[in-house]
Design a protein around this motif. Sequence first.
Motif, PDB file in Angstrom:
ATOM      1  N   GLY A 185    -101.678 -60.935  38.101  1.00  9.59           N
ATOM      2  CA  GLY A 185    -102.007 -61.384  39.447  1.00  9.59           C
ATOM      3  C   GLY A 185    -101.951 -60.254  40.448  1.00  9.59           C
ATOM      4  N   VAL A 186    -100.899 -59.439  40.381  1.00  2.95           N
ATOM      5  CA  VAL A 186    -100.774 -58.301  41.293  1.00  2.95           C
ATOM      6  C   VAL A 186    -101.910 -57.307  41.075  1.00  2.95           C
ATOM      7  CG1 VAL A 186     -99.356 -56.281  41.837  1.00  2.95           C
ATOM      8  CG2 VAL A 186     -98.291 -58.529  41.595  1.00  2.95           C
ATOM      9  N   ALA A 187    -102.336 -57.144  39.831  1.00  4.65           N
ATOM     10  CA  ALA A 187    -103.399 -56.188  39.518  1.00  4.65           C
ATOM     11  C   ALA A 187    -104.796 -56.725  39.821  1.00  4.65           C
ATOM     12  CB  ALA A 187    -103.316 -55.789  38.045  1.00  4.65           C
ATOM     13  N   GLY A 188    -104.879 -57.979  40.257  1.00  7.23           N
ATOM     14  CA  GLY A 188    -106.176 -58.544  40.583  1.00  7.23           C
ATOM     15  C   GLY A 188    -106.934 -59.082  39.391  1.00  7.23           C
ATOM     16  N   VAL A 203    -104.606 -53.995  51.474  1.00  5.49           N
ATOM     17  CA  VAL A 203    -105.553 -54.792  52.261  1.00  5.49           C
ATOM     18  C   VAL A 203    -106.384 -55.674  51.331  1.00  5.49           C
ATOM     19  CG1 VAL A 203    -107.579 -54.679  53.756  1.00  5.49           C
ATOM     20  CG2 VAL A 203    -105.649 -53.149  54.178  1.00  5.49           C
ATOM     21  N   ALA A 204    -106.867 -55.089  50.233  1.00  7.24           N
ATOM     22  CA  ALA A 204    -107.675 -55.859  49.274  1.00  7.24           C
ATOM     23  C   ALA A 204    -106.851 -56.982  48.655  1.00  7.24           C
ATOM     24  CB  ALA A 204    -108.224 -54.925  48.200  1.00  7.24           C
ATOM     25  N   TRP A 205    -105.591 -56.725  48.354  1.00  7.87           N
ATOM     26  CA  TRP A 205    -104.723 -57.757  47.772  1.00  7.87           C
ATOM     27  C   TRP A 205    -104.568 -58.929  48.730  1.00  7.87           C
ATOM     28  CZ3 TRP A 205    -100.318 -60.568  48.456  1.00  7.87           C
ATOM     29  CH2 TRP A 205     -99.717 -61.107  47.305  1.00  7.87           C
ATOM     30  N   MET A 206    -104.360 -58.619  49.998  1.00  8.06           N
ATOM     31  CA  MET A 206    -104.207 -59.684  50.990  1.00  8.06           C
ATOM     32  C   MET A 206    -105.485 -60.503  51.135  1.00  8.06           C
ATOM     33  SD  MET A 206    -101.108 -59.763  52.123  1.00  8.06           S
ATOM     34  CE  MET A 206    -101.238 -60.650  53.684  1.00  8.06           C
ATOM     35  N   LYS A 207    -106.621 -59.833  51.180  1.00 11.56           N
ATOM     36  CA  LYS A 207    -107.891 -60.554  51.300  1.00 11.56           C
ATOM     37  C   LYS A 207    -108.115 -61.474  50.099  1.00 11.56           C
ATOM     38  CE  LYS A 207    -110.378 -57.181  54.159  1.00 11.56           C
ATOM     39  NZ  LYS A 207    -111.480 -56.180  54.201  1.00 11.56           N
ATOM     40  N   ARG A 208    -107.699 -61.022  48.940  1.00  9.33           N
ATOM     41  CA  ARG A 208    -107.942 -61.778  47.714  1.00  9.33           C
ATOM     42  C   ARG A 208    -106.936 -62.919  47.538  1.00  9.33           C
ATOM     43  NH1 ARG A 208    -107.806 -57.637  44.635  1.00  9.33           N
ATOM     44  NH2 ARG A 208    -105.645 -57.847  43.941  1.00  9.33           N
ATOM     45  N   VAL A 236    -102.571 -41.935  49.875  1.00 15.61           N
ATOM     46  CA  VAL A 236    -102.013 -42.766  50.946  1.00 15.61           C
ATOM     47  C   VAL A 236    -103.020 -43.820  51.390  1.00 15.61           C
ATOM     48  CG1 VAL A 236    -101.081 -42.745  53.295  1.00 15.61           C
ATOM     49  CG2 VAL A 236    -100.478 -40.912  51.690  1.00 15.61           C
ATOM     50  N   ILE A 237    -104.250 -43.399  51.597  1.00 15.17           N
ATOM     51  CA  ILE A 237    -105.289 -44.348  51.989  1.00 15.17           C
ATOM     52  C   ILE A 237    -105.551 -45.353  50.876  1.00 15.17           C
ATOM     53  CG2 ILE A 237    -107.723 -44.586  52.614  1.00 15.17           C
ATOM     54  CD1 ILE A 237    -105.924 -43.505  54.829  1.00 15.17           C
ATOM     55  N   SER A 238    -105.544 -44.881  49.625  1.00 14.08           N
ATOM     56  CA  SER A 238    -105.765 -45.773  48.491  1.00 14.08           C
ATOM     57  C   SER A 238    -104.686 -46.842  48.426  1.00 14.08           C
ATOM     58  CB  SER A 238    -105.797 -44.971  47.186  1.00 14.08           C
ATOM     59  OG  SER A 238    -105.934 -45.824  46.079  1.00 14.08           O
ATOM     60  N   GLN A 239    -103.440 -46.466  48.702  1.00 14.78           N
ATOM     61  CA  GLN A 239    -102.350 -47.439  48.702  1.00 14.78           C
ATOM     62  C   GLN A 239    -102.589 -48.528  49.744  1.00 14.78           C
ATOM     63  OE1 GLN A 239     -97.758 -46.634  48.652  1.00 14.78           O
ATOM     64  NE2 GLN A 239     -98.367 -46.622  50.788  1.00 14.78           N
ATOM     65  N   THR A 240    -102.974 -48.120  50.946  1.00 12.85           N
ATOM     66  CA  THR A 240    -103.213 -49.099  52.008  1.00 12.85           C
ATOM     67  C   THR A 240    -104.443 -49.950  51.707  1.00 12.85           C
ATOM     68  OG1 THR A 240    -102.259 -47.513  53.575  1.00 12.85           O
ATOM     69  CG2 THR A 240    -103.456 -49.380  54.500  1.00 12.85           C
ATOM     70  N   GLU A 241    -105.499 -49.333  51.187  1.00 13.50           N
ATOM     71  CA  GLU A 241    -106.697 -50.090  50.813  1.00 13.50           C
ATOM     72  C   GLU A 241    -106.369 -51.132  49.751  1.00 13.50           C
ATOM     73  OE1 GLU A 241    -110.279 -46.847  51.654  1.00 13.50           O
ATOM     74  OE2 GLU A 241    -109.401 -47.041  49.648  1.00 13.50           O
ATOM     75  N   ARG A 242    -105.524 -50.748  48.802  1.00 18.46           N
ATOM     76  CA  ARG A 242    -105.129 -51.698  47.772  1.00 18.46           C
ATOM     77  C   ARG A 242    -104.396 -52.880  48.385  1.00 18.46           C
ATOM     78  NH1 ARG A 242     -99.709 -51.586  44.271  1.00 18.46           N
ATOM     79  NH2 ARG A 242    -100.167 -53.284  42.844  1.00 18.46           N
ATOM     80  N   ASN A 260    -100.727 -53.582  55.332  1.00 15.36           N
ATOM     81  CA  ASN A 260    -101.683 -54.377  54.564  1.00 15.36           C
ATOM     82  C   ASN A 260    -102.756 -55.043  55.421  1.00 15.36           C
ATOM     83  OD1 ASN A 260    -100.232 -56.392  55.813  1.00 15.36           O
ATOM     84  ND2 ASN A 260     -99.286 -57.178  53.930  1.00 15.36           N
ATOM     85  N   THR A 261    -102.993 -54.487  56.622  1.00 15.71           N
ATOM     86  CA  THR A 261    -104.069 -55.011  57.462  1.00 15.71           C
ATOM     87  C   THR A 261    -105.118 -53.926  57.676  1.00 15.71           C
ATOM     88  OG1 THR A 261    -103.104 -54.325  59.582  1.00 15.71           O
ATOM     89  CG2 THR A 261    -102.403 -56.472  58.672  1.00 15.71           C
ATOM     90  N   GLU A 262    -106.317 -54.367  57.995  1.00 20.32           N
ATOM     91  CA  GLU A 262    -107.400 -53.418  58.246  1.00 20.32           C
ATOM     92  C   GLU A 262    -107.080 -52.553  59.457  1.00 20.32           C
ATOM     93  OE1 GLU A 262    -110.929 -51.381  57.643  1.00 20.32           O
ATOM     94  OE2 GLU A 262    -109.800 -52.750  56.338  1.00 20.32           O
ATOM     95  N   GLU A 263    -106.438 -53.125  60.451  1.00 17.24           N
ATOM     96  CA  GLU A 263    -106.065 -52.358  61.635  1.00 17.24           C
ATOM     97  C   GLU A 263    -105.113 -51.223  61.267  1.00 17.24           C
ATOM     98  OE1 GLU A 263    -103.907 -53.045  66.006  1.00 17.24           O
ATOM     99  OE2 GLU A 263    -103.994 -54.667  64.526  1.00 17.24           O
ATOM    100  N   GLN A 264    -104.121 -51.524  60.435  1.00 19.87           N
ATOM    101  CA  GLN A 264    -103.189 -50.473  60.000  1.00 19.87           C
ATOM    102  C   GLN A 264    -103.906 -49.415  59.175  1.00 19.87           C
ATOM    103  OE1 GLN A 264    -100.411 -53.208  58.135  1.00 19.87           O
ATOM    104  NE2 GLN A 264     -98.836 -52.756  59.674  1.00 19.87           N
TER     105      GLN A 264
END
Length: 1026
Positions: free
Chosen positions: A729-732, A1002-1007, A994-1000, A966-970
């Motif tokens: 689940g965490v891995a999508g 954000v994507a987790w939250m959206k999903r 660092v950006i990849s961590q935040t993108e991940r 975990n937000t797009e704004e952040q």
Amino acid sequence: MPSTSAGLTRNGAGTVAVVIWCLALTTGPSLAVPTDGPWLGEEEPVTVLGPLRPQASEADPKWPQPGIEKTSEIRSQAEANLLTEDATQNPTENELSDDTTTSGNTTGNPSAFRAGANGTADQPEEGMQEHATDPEMRLPGNMRPLHYVIKLQPFVNGNASVQGSMEVELEVLEPAENITLHSDKMQSDMNAVRLVDSDNKKVWIKSIYIDYRQQFLVLNLNSTLEANKRYNLSMSFNYYLLAEPKGVFKTQFKDRAGMLSAVASTLLQPVYARRAFPCFDEPGLKATFDIHIARETHMTAISNMPLLDTTAMEGQDGWVIDRFNTTVPMSTYQVAFVVSELEYLNCTLQRDVQIRVWARPEFLANTAYAQTLVPHLFKYLEDYLGIPYPLPKLDIVTLPSAFPIAFEAWGLIMNYKEDTILYDPATSSLAHKRMLATLLAHELAHQWFGNLVTPFWWTDFWLSEGFASYFATLALRQVEPSWEVEERMVVKTLQEVFRHDALLNHPAVRISTFDLNEPHGAFSRISYQKGESILRMMNAFLTEASFKKGIVNFLLAHKYKTATTDDLWHHLTTAAHQDGTLPGNMTVKMVMDTWTLQVGYPVVTVSRSPDGTAANVSQKLYLARGHFDRGEALDQKWWIPLTHTSKGEADFNRTQDVTWMKDSEESIAVTSLPPKDQWVIFNLRETGYYRVNYDDHNWNLLIRQLRDDHSAISVENQAQMADDAMNLGVAGELSFKVVLDLINALKNTSELNGLVVVSNIEYMNLMMSSTPVYEEFQRFLLSLLAPLYANLGLSDGAPETFEPHAEYPKLVRWACEFGLPDCVARAKSVYKQLMMKPENSSLIPEELKSTVLCTAIARGGPDEWAFAWSRYLKSRGEEKDKYLVALGCTTNSSIRDQYILETLGKSHYLPVTEAIHVLDSLGSHPLGGPTGWSFLQNHWDVVTNTIGEQYFFIKTLLEMATKSFNTEEQRVKVQEFLDGHVDETAKTQVCDPVISQTERNVAWMKRNYDVIAQWLGENGFSDLNI
């Protein structure tokens, strides 16, 4: 000037025994060169190429002269120590076995060392420079040691120096113009170095080169050593006892009278024998050893072998020399001794082997459990393997020190953290008892796996650690059956290493290169836990009988010698083919190379056909971070042993009934499955080292079974489903509706399932902690944890203690973090006691200290924080780090600002280690993350000026501070700051992760956020009271 006089004698068996007749060492600085020694010709002085660092000695040890009859007696005893069938065939006297001559040592070059009299210390000759490019810094391989005589006098109660001498009998395998051996952190008397051939004829030494980087001592000779001839090399040396266990070291304790008592002991693994005596310090170069230890009469010396005799030391009143029986063939790192005032108790004798447990006299009573346990473990290992323990004694020593390690020297097991082996039934936890038993079982198993058969080189040391871990589990399963050791192994070992292995930031099981500068890299979680897990997998698919036959044959074929992983594969394949448990067109090497030479592991996806009777089964590398993982580009496949059962059969013991998926296959079809209304489970008892995913229909069938009757599924597979589902689940890879349904169905099933859940909620909790439904999320998790907490009896007993909870640190951590009243009350109570008695270290079990500190500070006020700050300032080491991290748990914003200012913001220099702890602590809480991020932004010049181009540390600090974002704004704010403050040359190493961590995030939250929020509402957690 130090000098030695040596001779060669032969005993009746034709074996050359090397004995030092007499040794005298100077009392002052030595090593002046060049000079004439008593055996040097006037025209041939020794030239030392390389700086020497003189070091004063304390006294002149006077060693007695053993007679020829004693030498013969010692060698005969060494042969008597071999197993019966080896009594007339000492392996060190035979030709090297095929595995020894061909395994791994391909970089050695007999002509690689030719630093001569015209060389200089700064510019050795070409050959030396050529060899210096070898990253593993291997010996040339042109000779091997047969027998050492080691004599040491540690002045443990004096100036902590050690005086010593070494003689070694060598066999030359190829013509050689030099001798290269290891020496580190010691001073050798170069003018007392003596080399003679088997006829006692001197071989002249032209020059000596000291290579501090490679820790080599190179003797360049005036003549060529002949192949297939034997030579005797001797020298004297001195050094100081170290303060840490990386060689011969010293510790102290206060005895019952309050007086300081000193202990000298050893830890020579992996590359520290060269700090104890000059030697050929590679595990593949086994030899026998005569060990002599000089000690003061009020102390005791023990070593690998039993004491042979004790003689007075000439000219030194109050000193005696203990001479120990000659060892069986062993590697240099297995040499061990202890000089101390410790005392011992005898265990119940196992056969004719004497077993003793040593400790401080006042603690001997607390070794009772160890004394009872060891003989039972010992018997199990002997019975299972059918190979008798070959030594006449086994000493187990708990040293008065606090280093969290243990070591399995042959005949002498040493634990370097004193309280580990001490057990008091009235006060010690079951967790401590299990840990003690596991340690002893592991070290006992090493007597066969690592000592009897030793990996040829450090790259294969999983053979030692993996086997010791695996057989510790088997032994404890037999000796302590109520502990359910194998079931707990699935959760505590297999699933734990799954989380580590999925990071793909470590070497494979068989490491490609051994780095002398980081020698402990060969002893990682992968070597121990993944090693044990893949051995368990082999036991399952080969069957217990074939696996056991192969292991025993492996040990018998290589006893007293060395082996490689390929040797193990050979013996297992032979046994499996003989028994018909592996197809004739397959080998164990074919299968297991894919598990030992690759990092990570696969996820197997089972997609059933519409009618359920067939399935497409596919494999791919499991990526813990989904497509954000750097391992996405890796094209790895495995030979996978697929096992399965169904609702109609529910036979979870058919682990040998295997369908093989090849490493060339991305998917295969599996037929003969039951209809679609019956579930199937793959990876029976989670014996395979892989995760399993299913289509939603099969997941839902399994969830229904767990709700109706969870006992229809094996305990191991229940834990497997929980662990796989949460991580997928965490891995999508799996809908969180399925994940939440599954773990909710496991409520009130078993302790193990609860422990699986608490081991996997870190990331979920971090993502949900800043959301509007966080309270509902906490209620849901508490509905799982509260019954488990109560069922384990953690709500019972005195409310001001936490001792019974030490076995379940993760459960207690989350129970307190989610506000379970009993847990919070206990933490606050114990913390108040600590505030009144800050020096009482026994108030809080070490396993729970971080939880207690964080809970009390988070739910307390300025007084609780101020106390922790004062303890932080006064503490040292790990204790200091725990207080530093706990200080960041405060929920008070002004205190949080003060925290980061006091720890990091008062200097133009950034303390990097402290910064990592502080930012990690703050970043673990939704309110703290922005504080750490603001600090980095406002102090960026200090950060970059301190760290410079060490991009790894800059990346780490940024990742710690932003890990909850975990937000797009952040994400946009982080991107904008990094674009404006990080040079283009550093973007790949700093910005991308660092950006990849935040993108991940954000994507987790959206999903997942909407799915989780809806599930919590539909299942009544919006208004549930726990």
